[in-house]
Structure formats: C-alpha cells, structure tokens
Design a protein around this motif. Structure first.
Motif, PDB file in Angstrom:
ATOM      1  N   LYS A   1      -1.831   5.686  -1.552  1.00 11.48           N
ATOM      2  CA  LYS A   1      -2.629   5.088  -2.616  1.00 11.48           C
ATOM      3  C   LYS A   1      -2.561   5.956  -3.856  1.00 11.48           C
ATOM      4  O   LYS A   1      -2.852   7.153  -3.812  1.00 11.48           O
ATOM      5  CB  LYS A   1      -4.087   4.920  -2.176  1.00 11.48           C
TER       6      LYS A   1
ATOM      7  N   ASP B   1     -10.811  -0.849   0.913  1.00  8.29           N
ATOM      8  CA  ASP B   1      -9.944  -0.138   1.838  1.00  8.29           C
ATOM      9  C   ASP B   1     -10.589  -0.087   3.220  1.00  8.29           C
ATOM     10  O   ASP B   1     -11.791  -0.306   3.366  1.00  8.29           O
ATOM     11  CB  ASP B   1      -9.680   1.278   1.329  1.00  8.29           C
TER      12      ASP B   1
ATOM     13  N   VAL C   1      -6.752   5.849   6.419  1.00  9.01           N
ATOM     14  CA  VAL C   1      -7.113   4.835   5.425  1.00  9.01           C
ATOM     15  C   VAL C   1      -5.908   3.924   5.198  1.00  9.01           C
ATOM     16  O   VAL C   1      -4.773   4.391   5.032  1.00  9.01           O
ATOM     17  CB  VAL C   1      -7.542   5.472   4.094  1.00  9.01           C
ATOM     18  N   THR C   2      -6.161   2.612   5.206  1.00 10.17           N
ATOM     19  CA  THR C   2      -5.117   1.618   4.963  1.00 10.17           C
ATOM     20  C   THR C   2      -5.675   0.509   4.075  1.00 10.17           C
ATOM     21  O   THR C   2      -6.896   0.353   3.951  1.00 10.17           O
ATOM     22  CB  THR C   2      -4.627   0.979   6.281  1.00 10.17           C
ATOM     23  N   PRO C   3      -4.790  -0.306   3.488  1.00  7.60           N
ATOM     24  CA  PRO C   3      -5.272  -1.435   2.693  1.00  7.60           C
ATOM     25  C   PRO C   3      -5.627  -2.659   3.536  1.00  7.60           C
ATOM     26  O   PRO C   3      -6.247  -3.600   3.037  1.00  7.60           O
ATOM     27  CB  PRO C   3      -4.080  -1.747   1.778  1.00  7.60           C
TER      28      PRO C   3
ATOM     29  N   TRP D   1      -1.974   0.440  -3.761  1.00 10.70           N
ATOM     30  CA  TRP D   1      -1.370   0.851  -2.505  1.00 10.70           C
ATOM     31  C   TRP D   1       0.139   0.617  -2.550  1.00 10.70           C
ATOM     32  O   TRP D   1       0.602  -0.421  -3.025  1.00 10.70           O
ATOM     33  CB  TRP D   1      -1.947   0.077  -1.335  1.00 10.70           C
TER      34      TRP D   1
ATOM     35  N   TYR E   1       1.523   4.541   4.293  1.00  7.72           N
ATOM     36  CA  TYR E   1       0.756   4.021   3.162  1.00  7.72           C
ATOM     37  C   TYR E   1       0.400   5.161   2.222  1.00  7.72           C
ATOM     38  O   TYR E   1       0.099   6.277   2.653  1.00  7.72           O
ATOM     39  CB  TYR E   1      -0.523   3.338   3.645  1.00  7.72           C
TER      40      TYR E   1
END
Length: 310
Positions: free
Chosen positions: A213, A119, A80-82, A218, A211
C-alpha cells in the motif's frame, strides 16, 4: 474420462464410504489419550469437543476492553490486505499480505470499525506468536492440550494467536501438523476435504507476490527472485466446475467452531476458513507422524501431478 480417472473416482468414493463421516462429529467429554489416538488420530478423523476450553479464564476475560487494559500500547505484527485474502491466489499470482507493525489499540480500532474499515486486518503469524509475542495474556489459557500431548508424546511445536475482521479469509490449504483449534470468542467456519480427495483438488504454480500500500492505493508487487508457489486453484465456496469438473467428486464437510469449542483437525486435511468479526482463537500445532498415511498421500499427490496434471 480415462481409466485412471475412473479408478480414482471409484476408489476414493469407497474410501469416503469406509472412513469419512458425512459430518464432523461433536463430542461433549474430553477423550483420554488412548481414545483420542485410537478413535481419531489413527483414523485421521476430525471432531469438535463442545465446550472443550470453557474452563480457560480467557473465555471470560479476552475482549477488546481487556486487551486495551493489558496491552494497548504493545506493538503487534498485523497482516493487511485490500480484500481479506492473505496468502491466496489472485489471478496468476500467489499474493502474500503486507505486514504492518502497529499498536494493539490501533488494531482493535480497525476491528471495531468492521465494515467501515476499507482495509482488512488480521493477526495471523504462525510462528508460535502466542508464546513469543503475548506473555501478558498467556496465563489465561493452557499451554497445551493434556490428552493430545499424552497421545502425541510431545508438547506442541507451536501455539498461535489469531484475531481479525470477518472479511479475513484463509484460502484452502493443508498443513503437515496435527491441529487443535480453540475459539475464544466469535465463530470460525471450516470447509473441509479429506486427504484422499487430493486428485480432485486442482493445484497450480503461481508467481509469488505481495500486497503493498502506497498512500491510499494498493498494488501487487512481484517477488522476482522467488520460486513459484504451488497452491490450490479453486475456491470451495464458489468452485469453477467448468474448469475443474473433477472437484465435484470431493467429500465436503463443514465445521462451525464457536466460543469455548475445540476442533481437532487432523494433519493433511484440506481446509478453508471464514469467521465472524473480531473472532479470537488459539491453535496448537503438534508434529505429525510421517507414517503410512503420509506415504499414501504422497502417492496420491504424485499421481495427481503426473497423470492428471493437477
């Protein structure tokens, strides 16, 4: 331009003319093991086998509805990333994704929400997760590519499952594997450079980070005890030619791999990958042969670092 740069540009331009197509060839019939090895592996040449996996039952079965039916409550590891860039450069850092354990049904919800999801979610574990994590559906594909296994003399080292949103992007890199990449649904677009282009492709060492959260915010957390990560410093879709003028000498090929297609991506080719939303794919990594081609690449790599500073 110094004499080394001039010689490299001339020599690699000649290599392009002699050995690299202006496009990725598309073939309609599977090659024999001998044809595959002599026409493609030995020449380090990619191709797309159109409809190469259309006989897999996965093509008719794999869908969000099918996955909800077969493994809705299954826990899966999701990157998961922004911004969709997992394992990629961000400023002076090489940033890895946050890995979350979530139910497959929740992951599918995020895929179906698409652009409404803030996301970016991507199943991208590269540890043969197809064989280790998805026994419920592994019977829907073949365990290996017969003619490739015969040519390489061994079965794949890893078989990986990929599924994610359209904003999930794979930054440019290379792999020390012979790669057979099958798209089950959706479409993947590969931007490719041959290994001989190494002197034109800038690399830097980056601080490793991850990363993280917290709540809805983030952050990027530095991994203080880790060694710097060497990575490619340019985005092929938006190259900074002012900073990296040698990059313009690269030979760029584009491969659009659609549902049912199989891409052969030879070892050491640089590749950047985008996809349509919800694309599902499986790839087979076969061990590469560390032969004269690898020695040639290492010579180019050392020359690029020591003389060109790239």
């Amino acid at each position: 331009m110094n004499i080394v740069e001039k010689c490299l540009i001339e020599s690699i331009s000649e290599a392009h003319d002699l050995n690299v197509h202006d496009y990725v060839p598309i073939i309609k019939d599977p090659p024999t093991a001998a044809e595959f090895f002599s026409n493609y592996v030995s020449k380090n040449s990619p191709f797309i086998l159109k409809g190469g996996i259309c006989h897999w039952t996965a093509l008719s079965k794999w869908s969000p509805a099918y996955f909800r039916e077969t493994m809705s409550e299954k826990m899966v590891t999701v990157a998961v990333t922004p911004n969709g860039y997992a394992d990629a450069v961000n400023g002076d850092r090489f940033v890895m994704p946050e890995e979350m354990e979530m139910k497959f049904c929740d992951f599918l919800d995020s895929i179906e929400e698409g652009e409404d999801e803030s996301d970016v979610f991507y199943i991208q574990k590269q540890n043969s997760n197809m064989t280790s994590d998805f026994p419920e559906i592994i019977g829907d594909i073949e365990s290996h590519i017969n003619w490739a296994t015969d040519a390489f003399g061994a079965k794949p080292e890893a078989v990986n499952f990929w599924m994610g949103q359209k904003d999930a992007i794979t930054s440019m890199h290379k792999d020390h594997y012979e790669n057979l990449y099958a798209v089950i649904s959706g479409e993947k677009t590969f931007t490719l450079h041959p290994p001989c282009d190494r002197p034109f492709i800038p690399h830097k060492n980056y601080k490793p980070a991850k990363y993280q959260k917290v709540g809805e915010t983030w952050t990027i957390k530095d991994l203080l005890d880790s060694q710097p990560v060497p990575w490619i410093a340019i985005d092929p879709l938006n190259p900074d030619l002012e900073t990296y003028p040698m990059y313009k000498n690269c030979k760029t090929l584009t491969a659009s791999v659609k549902a049912g297609d199989l891409l052969y991506l030879p070892a050491m080719w640089f590749h950047h990958v985008t996809q349509t939303n919800g694309t599902i794919a499986v790839n087979f990594w076969y061990d590469m042969d560390f032969d004269w081609k690898y020695s040639f690449y290492q010579t180019l790599d050392n020359l690029s670092k020591s003389v060109l500073g790239t």
